[in-house]
Design an enzyme around this catalytic site. Structure first.
Site, PDB file in Angstrom:
ATOM      1  N   ASP A  15       0.760  -1.147   0.274  1.00  9.58           N
ATOM      2  CA  ASP A  15       0.562  -0.044   0.520  1.00  9.58           C
ATOM      3  C   ASP A  15       1.231   1.118  -0.243  1.00  9.58           C
ATOM      4  OD1 ASP A  15      -2.263   1.750   0.034  1.00  9.58           O
ATOM      5  OD2 ASP A  15      -2.990   0.590   1.847  1.00  9.58           O
ATOM      6  N   HIS A  32       3.230   3.762  -9.196  1.00  6.84           N
ATOM      7  CA  HIS A  32       3.583   1.981  -9.255  1.00  6.84           C
ATOM      8  C   HIS A  32       4.417   1.719  -9.368  1.00  6.84           C
ATOM      9  CE1 HIS A  32      -0.841   1.914  -8.264  1.00  6.84           C
ATOM     10  NE2 HIS A  32      -1.846   2.693  -9.100  1.00  6.84           N
ATOM     11  N   LEU A 126      12.401 -19.814  -4.539  1.00  4.69           N
ATOM     12  CA  LEU A 126      11.630 -18.982  -3.701  1.00  4.69           C
ATOM     13  C   LEU A 126      10.646 -18.953  -4.280  1.00  4.69           C
ATOM     14  CD1 LEU A 126      10.229 -16.452  -1.612  1.00  4.69           C
ATOM     15  CD2 LEU A 126      11.854 -14.720  -3.136  1.00  4.69           C
TER      16      LEU A 126
END
Length: 237
Positions: A15, A32, A126
């Site tokens: 956020d 972004h 991962l």
């Protein structure tokens, strides 16, 4: 830094991209873009600490309410992220996973995601789980439909109770383990319909840091918090 316990699955609500851009006098789309750079940093530090699974709340089912120009910019950055970083991600041993509904996503976006998942499917260091067009309510409701469809195809009893093991098998996140640590940036203190089933016993860590500013120190602070917790899972120590 050294930690006694490393979470097997970290979920991140990324956020603050828009607020970061506004504070810098830039367009929200630039926020972004900086947020994508923060993902790079997060994955690199996660590899260093051998964190096996990270889920990233990239675009929620509620985010469709945003202006169309911002939505197009977000998906454009996603396509760019995959195109420019896939080779590096693959070389580092990162596996890409997608959690979320496929409807509403364009053919271009779906093809890029599917390609990234196919290329990296054997990687084991991962798992980077991109939660795209994801909503916890939608996942749980559609999960029942998937289970019933499978039972019907196998001619099994439809009214048999659903076990947690059977339910989890059909979640978008399968085969990822439950969330151990949920991180939310930018000062908000809610989970916003994110991984509701998976986060039943997650430790919640909230930070005022805006997502584009999230880096090594930020993750280490979250890991210190997790390390300090006594996890009883409803029992007694």
């Amino acid at each position: 830094m050294k930690f006694k316990t490393i979470p097997a699955h970290i979920a991140v609500i990324m956020d603050g991209n828009g607020r970061w851009a506004e504070s810098q006098g830039k367009k929200r789309t630039e926020g972004h873009r900086e947020g994508a750079n923060a993902i790079d940093r997060l994955l690199d530090v996660a590899l260093e600490y051998k964190i096996p699974n990270i889920s990233l709340y990239a675009f929620s089912t509620e985010n469709w309410k945003r202006p169309i120009t911002e939505i197009q910019a977000i998906f454009g950055l996603l396509v760019e992220f995959i195109e420019t970083r896939l080779d590096t991600i693959h070389t580092k041993g990162i596996r890409i996973h997608h959690s979320g509904a496929r409807n509403k996503l364009s053919k271009t976006v779906l093809s890029k995601i599917d390609h990234a998942m196919a290329v990296t499917k054997k990687n084991k260091k991962l798992t980077a789980n991109f939660c795209l067009n994801y909503g916890g309510h939608e996942e749980i409701l559609s999960n029942f439909s998937r289970i019933m469809a499978v039972r019907k195809s196998k001619k099994e009893t439809l009214d048999k109770p659903i076990s947690p093991k059977e339910f989890e098998k059909y979640l978008y996140t399968s085969p990822l383990p439950p969330v151990d640590l949920l991180i939310r940036t930018a000062g908000e203190q809610r989970i916003s319909n994110f991984l509701l089933w998976q986060s039943a016993y997650a430790e919640m860590y909230f930070t005022n840091t805006l997502w584009p500013d999230f880096g090594r120190t930020s993750l280490e602070e979250a890991l210190l918090f997790f390390d300090s917790r006594k996890r009883k899972f409803g029992g007694l120590l």
